[in-house]
Scaffold this active site. Structure first.
Site, PDB file in Angstrom:
ATOM      1  CE1 TYR A   3       9.598  -0.956  16.146  1.00  0.00           C
ATOM      2  CE2 TYR A   3       8.396  -2.454  14.693  1.00  0.00           C
ATOM      3  CZ  TYR A   3       9.363  -1.716  15.219  1.00  0.00           C
ATOM      4  OH  TYR A   3      10.764  -2.146  14.793  1.00  0.00           O
ATOM      5  CB  CYS A   4       2.242  -3.522  14.520  1.00  0.00           C
ATOM      6  SG  CYS A   4       3.478  -4.726  15.406  1.00  0.00           S
ATOM      7  CB  VAL A   5      -0.389   1.391  13.487  1.00  0.00           C
ATOM      8  CG1 VAL A   5      -1.007   2.094  12.670  1.00  0.00           C
ATOM      9  CG2 VAL A   5      -1.344   0.437  14.190  1.00  0.00           C
TER      10      VAL A   5
END
Length: 362
Positions: free
Chosen positions: A97-99
């Site tokens: 998600y954060c990538v």
């Protein structure tokens, strides 16, 4: 002023959150409403990685404060360098998600072949040597072995910002792995996703261009002293203050929701980091440590250990076992937040020690 984009994302953001009941902007009151208002003004939207903390308002304010003051507030380090660190740390923590989010932000801020290299886990292919060395440092920043980490490619004066971004994302990644779905993007064929990612990069570039005056989060939480193990944050008052206040709030939540024996167990395991469990939900070595606790504390211990040391392995069953002990949404956020921040601050201590032992950079 609330933008059309912020309004459009309000309804979507709550659908990303799992395991706890999200608090919508319409339902938010008090401290939660103040944090949401700052987030929309300074970031452009109420981001799900922060929003998921809302069942515990002080913890919500803590997460927003460290994110805002290390990443959004201007300083000595440019936003593209900070986004490279955020994306590379997220790769290391297996947080897709954060990538996706910070890979798009980086792609919106830089051009050419380097734009999507970090998001694609092609750090070695970066053509800009400064970004490449910074991303390598961030990618290896969570390793328990000093030999496996890279020397910090920046002078000590930049440590509050760059170690701050690394610590922030070692924290946020763990919370996101537990509470958010795998991607902020809807399921779609690959050609469609390529178009969506290009649009996301443009949107993130616009959001990154906002001016976020340092220190605006300072009135969300009470002042607190900066703990010795957070001394890397000393310097810029807005970073030192945010980190100190956030740590105090998260520690207070841990004192409410994490029994002393479990806190001691997690801190011991972090100080002598062990291999990840072989299967989702646990492993023989971890189970032996958990088995030494009273039976009623084992579900909490298992969730705390996994969150701190292998958050992407937290399963629905681990969450439900903890809930089965009668814990509410606030308790689950406070426990996982304490465990996540305990891991992040241990990593920050190690990165600061590396910097202190390295030859001085001029």
């Amino acid at each position: 002023m609330v933008t059309l984009f912020a309004r459009a994302t309000r309804r979507v953001s709550v659908t990303h959150i799992r395991h706890v009941a999200p608090v919508s902007l319409r339902a938010a009151t008090g401290l939660t409403a103040r944090v949401y208002g700052q987030m929309e003004a300074d970031f452009g939207m109420v981001a799900p990685p922060v929003m998921l903390h809302a069942p515990a308002p002080d913890t919500l304010a803590a997460c927003w404060s460290i994110l805002r003051e290390t990443v959004l507030a201007p300083g000595l380090v440019g936003r593209s360098a900070k986004e490279a660190v955020a994306a590379a740390v997220s790769l290391a923590n297996r947080c897709p998600y954060c990538v996706e989010v910070h890979g798009a932000a980086l792609a919106g801020l830089i051009r050419g072949p380097d734009a999507w290299a970090v998001a694609g886990d092609r750090v070695g292919d970066l053509t800009d040597p400064g970004v490449r060395e910074l991303a390598r440092w961030a990618r290896a920043s969570g390793s328990p072995s000093a030999q496996a980490r890279y020397p910090a490619p920046f002078p000590p004066v930049q440590a509050p910002e760059l170690i701050g971004v690394a610590v922030t994302f070692h924290y946020i990644n763990r919370m996101v792995n537990v509470f958010l779905r795998d991607s902020p993007l809807p399921p779609a064929p690959a050609p469609v996703l390529r178009v969506v990612r290009r649009v996301a990069a443009r949107l993130m570039r616009g959001m990154a261009s906002r001016h976020s005056a340092p220190g605006r989060s300072g009135d969300l939480l009470p002042d607190a002293p900066l703990a010795a193990d957070l001394s890397w944050a000393a310097g810029p008052p807005h970073i030192a203050g945010a980190v100190a206040r956030a740590a105090a709030a998260i520690d207070a939540g841990g004192a409410r929701s994490v029994p002393d024996r479990i806190r001691r167990l997690v801190l011991a395991q972090l100080a002598n980091r062990m291999p990840e469990p072989a299967v989702p939900g646990g492993g023989a070595r971890w189970e032996s440590a958990v088995a030494e606790l009273p039976e009623g504390e084992r579900p909490a211990a298992r969730l705390a250990l996994l969150t701190a040391l292998a958050s992407y392995r937290v399963t629905d069953a681990v969450i439900e076992d903890f809930r089965g002990q009668g814990h509410d949404d606030r308790a689950i956020i406070e426990l996982t937040s304490w465990a996540s921040f305990a891991a992040a601050r241990q990593i920050g201590t190690e990165l600061h020690r590396d910097l202190d032992s390295a030859p001085s950079m001029r």
